[in-house]
Design a protein around this motif. Structure first.
Motif, short mmCIF file in Angstrom:
data_model
loop_
_atom_site.label_atom_id
_atom_site.label_comp_id
_atom_site.label_asym_id
_atom_site.label_seq_id
_atom_site.Cartn_x
_atom_site.Cartn_y
_atom_site.Cartn_z
N ASN A 131 0.65 -1.06 0.14
CA ASN A 131 -0.26 -0.37 -0.30
C ASN A 131 0.78 1.37 0.22
O ASN A 131 1.75 1.73 0.72
N SER A 132 0.53 2.07 -0.71
CA SER A 132 1.34 3.21 -1.16
C SER A 132 1.74 4.24 0.24
O SER A 132 0.51 3.95 1.49
N PRO A 133 2.27 4.94 0.99
CA PRO A 133 2.35 4.89 2.14
C PRO A 133 1.89 6.08 2.88
O PRO A 133 1.66 7.23 1.33
N GLY A 134 0.96 6.32 3.21
CA GLY A 134 0.28 7.79 3.51
C GLY A 134 -0.99 7.86 3.24
O GLY A 134 -1.73 8.54 3.37
N ASN A 135 -1.35 6.05 2.66
CA ASN A 135 -3.32 6.51 1.82
C ASN A 135 -3.79 6.18 3.13
O ASN A 135 -4.32 5.21 3.54
N ARG A 136 -4.39 6.85 2.75
CA ARG A 136 -5.81 7.80 4.16
C ARG A 136 -6.78 6.09 4.69
O ARG A 136 -7.16 6.07 5.37
N SER A 137 -6.81 5.88 3.07
CA SER A 137 -8.34 4.70 3.20
C SER A 137 -7.67 3.44 3.76
O SER A 137 -8.51 3.00 5.05
N THR A 138 -6.27 3.07 4.35
CA THR A 138 -5.94 2.96 4.83
C THR A 138 -5.81 2.01 5.90
O THR A 138 -5.51 3.07 6.40
C1 LIG Z 1 -5.63 4.05 -1.42
O1 LIG Z 1 -6.40 3.39 -1.00
C2 LIG Z 1 -7.58 2.46 -2.11
C3 LIG Z 1 -8.10 1.19 -1.47
O2 LIG Z 1 -7.58 0.77 -1.55
C4 LIG Z 1 -7.30 2.77 -3.68
O3 LIG Z 1 -8.61 2.74 -4.04
C5 LIG Z 1 -6.24 4.43 -4.06
O4 LIG Z 1 -5.77 4.16 -5.14
C6 LIG Z 1 -5.29 4.28 -2.68
N1 LIG Z 1 -4.78 6.18 -2.98
C7 LIG Z 1 -3.28 5.59 -3.44
C8 LIG Z 1 -2.95 7.88 -2.88
O5 LIG Z 1 -2.65 4.90 -3.20
#
Ligand SMILES: *[C@@H]1O[C@H](CO)[C@@H](O)[C@H](O)[C@H]1NC(C)=O
Ligand SMILES: *[C@@H]1O[C@H](CO)[C@@H](O)[C@H](O)[C@H]1NC(C)=O
Ligand SMILES: *[C@@H]1O[C@H](CO)[C@@H](O)[C@H](O)[C@H]1NC(C)=O
Length: 406
Positions: free
Chosen positions: A146-153
């Protein structure tokens, strides 16, 4: 009037959105339900709300696995560890009360009981991919993707209190323990609390893991009862594996025990203690890994499901595990075991007893040098010991959030 209509529409829209929040379409759900719920010879309604489908062996879920289309189901083990043989007949010591659904019927010959998956079970999952799997955000090596700092994570951590034995040279062919059963409080539906045995081989990314015990996991089962479960992965929790029969892999053969059904009795603080024996061993002829709860043979994981475990396990673990979603940035009050710390002892803290392993020569013995491991001893701890009757044992558990665990 107009504003009333607008409001009603808004409320209805929100209700619909609520259902759709999981992002899973009706078509996807129907497709998955059709795959998981095989035609039943008979369906039995359990007083606890479960529906048990008696599925004919010819519709066995293992045939859904591309590698096992032609699998010949092994109906019973061809070998049983000699040192554990007396337990097969000794039903008193490791009684396993019949599952609740059996009050209302039995599965006919040549059929096995399978707990039916309901539409709501799938809706509670965030996605079809995650339903019945471990949350990838709780697995360190997968989290990195997962990309760091992704708020939805979301932030989620696994906490262990376990006993571990390693044997890099001599491989293990099985493991056993009596597992004390409790009904721990779990703060949020997406968190779980479990007690299990692990049989492992491989590195974190190639990990082959076989796991079984009881768990409370509301998002998966729909209620907060402890339930018998089995789990497997062949690639470090990444693509392969799942709980119970959510994906093809485990081969149930029992006519009387359904995976995912509730444990019939739980222990009472300062009262009656409930324990069931969990045994996992490698069939010396077929190489399949068998699972037994109490005196009931549940089924097996085919040897060819794995690449590392085919030749035996290099590690065995026993203990408790919880997930902590840090609601409100705090450790949740999700309990492990009975919710009491290990030092509270018998009838208060949860325990495992009679820990044994099966070595490469199929000799049963107590584990040597068992090492306790705790993620955070202030939240959940563990205390091993040796007892003339209970063998190698340990108390473990804890309350989660407390002044020393925030
Ligand atoms: C963050 O996570 C969501 C759900 O997994 C994904 O749809 C979204 O592309 C992600 N955003 C980034 C910037 O990686
Ligand atoms: C199953 O058997 C059929 C017919 O013998 C064969 O074509 C197929 O390749 C086999 N599948 C597997 C996965 O072994
Ligand atoms: C998980 O599996 C995918 C697809 O097979 C792979 O690209 C990825 O590297 C794997 N992740 C880990 C951590 O092994």
């Amino acid at each position: 009037m107009a504003s009333f209509i607008v409001l009603s529409v808004l409320i209805i829209a929100m209700m619909v959105m609520g259902n759709e929040f999981s992002g899973i379409s009706d078509a996807e759900i129907d497709q998955l339900l059709k795959k998981l719920n095989k035609p039943a010879l008979k369906s039995i309604k359990s007083p606890d709300g479960d529906i048990i489908d008696c599925v004919h062996m010819k519709n066995h879920p293992i045939y859904d696995h591309p590698l096992f289309k032609n699998h010949t189901i092994q109906m019973r083990p061809s070998s049983y560890p000699e040192g554990w043989a007396n337990e097969l007949s000794d039903t008193k010591k490791q009684s396993m009360v019949a599952q609740l659904w059996t009050i209302n019927g039995k599965c006919p010959k040549n059929s096995i009981p399978i707990r039916r998956t309901k539409r709501e079970d799938i809706l509670r999952a965030k996605s079809i991919e995650i339903f019945g799997k471990k949350d990838p955000n709780s697995i360190p090596q997968l989290k990195k993707e997962n990309s760091p700092g992704n708020r939805s994570t979301h932030e989620v951590h696994i906490y262990h209190s376990i006993i571990k034995v390693n044997s890099p040279r001599q491989k293990f062919h099985g493991a056993k323990a009596g597992i004390n059963v409790w009904k721990p409080y779990v703060q949020t539906p997406r968190e779980f609390s479990l007690a299990q045995m692990w049989v492992l081989a491989g590195t974190p990314t190639t990990l082959n893991s076989i796991e079984a015990g009881w768990q409370v996991y509301q998002n998966y089962y729909g209620d907060d009862y402890p339930r018998y479960f089995a789990y497997w992965t062949a690639d470090g929790y990444n693509r392969t594996g799942c709980y119970n029969l959510r994906c093809p892999g485990f081969v149930p053969v029992s006519q009387v025990v359904a995976l995912g059904a509730a444990v019939p009795r739980v222990s009472i603080l300062d009262g009656e203690q409930d324990v069931f024996l969990t045994t996992i061993w490698k069939d010396s002829h077929t190489g399949n890994w068998w699972l037994k709860f109490g005196s009931n043979i549940i089924g097996y994981w085919p040897s060819s499901l794995f690449n590392r475990l085919q030749t035996g396990a290099t590690r065995v673990q026993w203990g408790g595990e919880i997930t902590n979603y840090k609601e409100g940035s705090q450790h949740t009050t999700t309990n492990m075991g009975s919710g009491q710390f290990a030092e509270q002892g018998f009838k208060k803290a949860s325990y495992f007893r009679n820990l044994e392993i099966l070595d490469e020569n199929d000799i049963t013995k107590p584990p040597t040098n068992p090492s306790p491991i705790m993620t955070a001893a202030n939240c959940y701890n563990i205390r091993p010991g040796i007892h003339p009757r209970d063998g190698v044992f340990f108390f473990y558990g804890g309350p989660g959030r407390n002044p020393n665990c925030i």
